[in-house]
Design an enzyme around this catalytic site. Structure first.
Site, PDB file in Angstrom:
ATOM      1  N   GLU A   1       6.971 -21.345   8.138  1.00  0.00           N
ATOM      2  CA  GLU A   1       7.719 -20.396   9.163  1.00  0.00           C
ATOM      3  C   GLU A   1       8.110 -21.357  10.367  1.00  0.00           C
ATOM      4  O   GLU A   1       9.191 -20.846  10.515  1.00  0.00           O
ATOM      5  CB  GLU A   1       6.490 -20.552   9.766  1.00  0.00           C
ATOM      6  CG  GLU A   1       5.858 -21.259  10.935  1.00  0.00           C
ATOM      7  CD  GLU A   1       4.190 -20.607  11.642  1.00  0.00           C
ATOM      8  OE1 GLU A   1       4.315 -20.338  13.126  1.00  0.00           O
ATOM      9  OE2 GLU A   1       3.645 -19.721  11.090  1.00  0.00           O
TER      10      GLU A   1
ATOM     11  N   GLU B   1       0.429  -1.166   0.090  1.00  0.00           N
ATOM     12  CA  GLU B   1       0.224   0.006  -0.442  1.00  0.00           C
ATOM     13  C   GLU B   1       0.716   1.404  -0.211  1.00  0.00           C
ATOM     14  O   GLU B   1       0.391   2.484  -0.352  1.00  0.00           O
ATOM     15  CB  GLU B   1      -0.737  -0.009   1.435  1.00  0.00           C
ATOM     16  CG  GLU B   1      -2.456  -0.730   1.858  1.00  0.00           C
ATOM     17  CD  GLU B   1      -2.851  -0.992   2.211  1.00  0.00           C
ATOM     18  OE1 GLU B   1      -2.804  -0.446   3.220  1.00  0.00           O
ATOM     19  OE2 GLU B   1      -3.957  -1.575   2.256  1.00  0.00           O
TER      20      GLU B   1
END
Length: 306
Positions: free
Chosen positions: A118, A87
């Site tokens: 992960e 963004e």
């Protein structure tokens, strides 16, 4: 923490006493419970205000010297980092490489769960090497429970390269200790759905990232007042916003604002500088470059004659 150790002691894995009858609540009672619990996110941000401010200053200073910002995470934490990074270009007209999101599993993990990835510490280290992180850069590790090996590996590699490091987690320091420059703990308490850190932990992480990236861009002069004067005019909605910003700040009408925007090469910041100073576009660009894109400082320099 190795694989044989339990994570049940972590704050993010605790049982919330307020929601033990969760499966018996009405829809309205569910909404009210979420609303009450989400108050903890605001309190957590307030409690971490000084560390957030410190992080803003470190990141802004690094970027002012040519550094980049990297968010590193897995699962929800990784997706939030990627979202915030994505963004920045349309909101602040930053190059895509300035703020980057790194998620365990890469782009595929944005839309498909890949929790097993992960656990790979080496993958986190390799991600830092792949992005060629340098001592001018800042790496923000995001992990709600604080123990994600991928994130911890990335932070370790970043430190070895001389980069500044920031840690964002939702567990107390005494539960998980890390060696970083800024340690931000957003303590929202146990989740309504036990262990589901996409809830309060995810919400407070999004809030923190909003504060960090927006605060940094303000420090870098990409905001004038509370207007996003570095907005990238890439579609009709953003052109409309650009025209409103110019018209509101100058008092001219929308048609005149459109002419000025086009004259400035779709740069709101340059359009405003041209209007307020009478400079030609080329001279305005040079002045903004002199002040590293800070519109207010550029305008003040003309008014003072410096």
């Amino acid at each position: 923490m190795n694989d044989s150790q339990t994570r049940g002691h972590l704050l993010t894995e605790q049982i919330n006493a307020s929601s033990q009858n969760l499966d018996q609540l009405s829809s309205l009672e569910l909404v009210d419970l979420f609303n009450r619990e989400d108050i903890q996110t605001l309190l957590a941000i307030a409690h971490s205000r000084e560390h957030l401010a410190q992080a803003i200053d470190i990141i802004a200073a690094a970027m002012g010297h040519g550094g980049r910002l990297f968010y590193v995470g897995a699962g929800t934490s990784g997706r939030l980092g990627v979202l915030d990074a994505a963004e920045c270009p349309p909101t602040f007209c930053t190059p895509p490489e300035l703020v980057q999101g790194i998620i365990a599993g890469g782009a595929a993990a944005l839309v498909r769960s890949s929790e097993d990835l992960e656990d790979r510490t080496e993958d986190g280290k390799q991600a830092i090497a792949h992005r060629d992180v340098k001592d001018l850069d800042v790496v923000v590790g995001i992990t709600a429970g604080g123990t994600t090996p991928y994130v911890l590996g990335a932070l370790e590699a970043a430190r070895q390269r001389g980069a500044k490091t920031i840690f964002i987690a939702c567990v107390p320091k005494e539960q998980v200790k890390v060696e970083v420059d800024v340690d931000i703990r957003l303590l929202v308490g146990a989740e309504i759905l036990a262990g589901s850190t996409r809830l309060k932990a995810g919400t407070v992480t999004k809030m923190a990232l909003n504060i960090l990236s927006t605060g940094v861009m303000v420090k870098l002069g990409k905001v004038y007042g509370n207007r996003m004067v570095d907005v990238a005019v890439t579609n009709q909605k953003l052109r409309d916003r650009a025209l409103r910003i110019i018209a509101d700040l100058t008092g001219i009408n929308r048609q005149e604002a459109g002419v000025l925007l086009d004259k400035s090469g779709l740069s709101v910041k340059l359009a405003l500088l041209i209007y307020w100073t009478g400079l030609e576009a080329e001279d305005g660009e040079k002045l903004l470059e002199k002040f590293q894109g800070n519109l207010r400082e550029a305008v003040l320099s003309c008014q003072s004659g410096s």
